[in-house]
Design a protein around this motif. Structure first.
Motif, PDB file in Angstrom:
ATOM      1  N   LEU A 141       0.817  -1.212   0.000  1.00 42.13           N
ATOM      2  CA  LEU A 141       0.000   0.000   0.000  1.00 42.13           C
ATOM      3  C   LEU A 141       0.849   1.260   0.000  1.00 42.13           C
ATOM      4  N   ALA A 142       1.878   1.289   0.828  1.00 42.34           N
ATOM      5  CA  ALA A 142       2.737   2.471   0.900  1.00 42.34           C
ATOM      6  C   ALA A 142       3.400   2.757  -0.444  1.00 42.34           C
ATOM      7  N   GLU A 143       3.893   1.730  -1.088  1.00 41.41           N
ATOM      8  CA  GLU A 143       4.563   1.932  -2.374  1.00 41.41           C
ATOM      9  C   GLU A 143       3.579   2.332  -3.468  1.00 41.41           C
ATOM     10  N   LYS A 177       1.381   7.090  -6.613  1.00 39.78           N
ATOM     11  CA  LYS A 177       0.252   7.917  -7.083  1.00 39.78           C
ATOM     12  C   LYS A 177       0.277   9.305  -6.447  1.00 39.78           C
ATOM     13  N   GLY A 178       1.334   9.596  -5.686  1.00 34.07           N
ATOM     14  CA  GLY A 178       1.474  10.940  -5.120  1.00 34.07           C
ATOM     15  C   GLY A 178       0.804  11.151  -3.776  1.00 34.07           C
ATOM     16  N   ILE A 179       0.403  10.083  -3.119  1.00 35.80           N
ATOM     17  CA  ILE A 179      -0.241  10.194  -1.823  1.00 35.80           C
ATOM     18  C   ILE A 179       0.781   9.813  -0.751  1.00 35.80           C
ATOM     19  N   LYS A 180       1.034  10.734   0.168  1.00 35.59           N
ATOM     20  CA  LYS A 180       1.957  10.456   1.255  1.00 35.59           C
ATOM     21  C   LYS A 180       1.182  10.430   2.552  1.00 35.59           C
ATOM     22  N   LEU A 181       1.350   9.352   3.298  1.00 35.42           N
ATOM     23  CA  LEU A 181       0.632   9.204   4.556  1.00 35.42           C
ATOM     24  C   LEU A 181       1.525   9.498   5.730  1.00 35.42           C
TER      25      LEU A 181
END
Length: 189
Positions: free
Chosen positions: A178-180, A185-189
């Motif tokens: 999920l993180a990768e 896709k440009g989403i940083k959690l």
């Protein structure tokens, strides 16, 4: 055998997580509330006499079954609605007014946020949901139980019918995947 206080405390503690899980599954707040309420009632009525240690697993099974029942009812309801929808049309000026259309939302609430913010949040959630759905079934199951339902490793292992090591492996692989994929896709959690 669980006391009334133990049962009540368990239901209070599990309510928010169960609601999140139900919302994630059905994507409707009102339906999710109904599902959680039904699951809690079923647990109290049918399994209130079980030991307190068994309540989390029983509730999880009841909640999953109640969510499946919701989808079955929706399928039947949608079939009938589609069959009868062409039989009659709405007359002009007939009860089309909806008080909720003129309702003004409180400042700072989700209902008062801008359309752009809503669209951005919806797109982000849709991307996350899509990536979670792409996970292999066992990884997705372990990930949702551990991180959405806050179940510990032992509870998750018991619910999934596997070892604690397998749960840890599934969760680790799911979070890395999920993180990768979200980072790509440009989403940083």
């Amino acid at each position: 055998m669980a006391t009334d206080k133990e049962l009540s405390d368990f239901l209070v503690n599990v309510e928010r997580r169960a609601f999140k899980q139900a919302v994630y599954a059905v994507r409707k707040d009102e339906s999710a509330l109904d599902i959680v309420q039904d699951a809690m009632i079923k647990l109290a009525e049918k399994y209130g006499d079980k030991p307190a240690a068994e309540l989390p697993m029983l509730f999880q099974r009841i909640l999953q079954t109640t969510i499946l029942d919701y989808f079955r009812r929706e399928k039947v309801r949608n079939t009938w609605v589609s069959l009868f929808s062409g039989m009659g049309g709405a007359k002009e000026g007939s009860e089309d007014f909806d008080i909720l259309d003129s309702y003004e939302a409180e400042q700072g609430s989700e209902a008062s946020e801008s359309s752009a913010d809503k669209v951005e949040r919806a797109q982000t959630l849709q991307l996350i949901d899509g990536e979670v759905q792409k996970l292999p079934a066992r990884q997705r199951e372990a990930f949702l139980m551990r991180y959405w339902q806050d179940m510990d490793v032992a509870e998750t292992a018991e619910a999934m019918g596997c070892s604690e090591g397998s749960v840890k492996t599934h969760c680790s692989r799911a979070t890395h995947t999920l993180a990768e994929s979200l980072k790509a896709k440009g989403i940083k959690l």
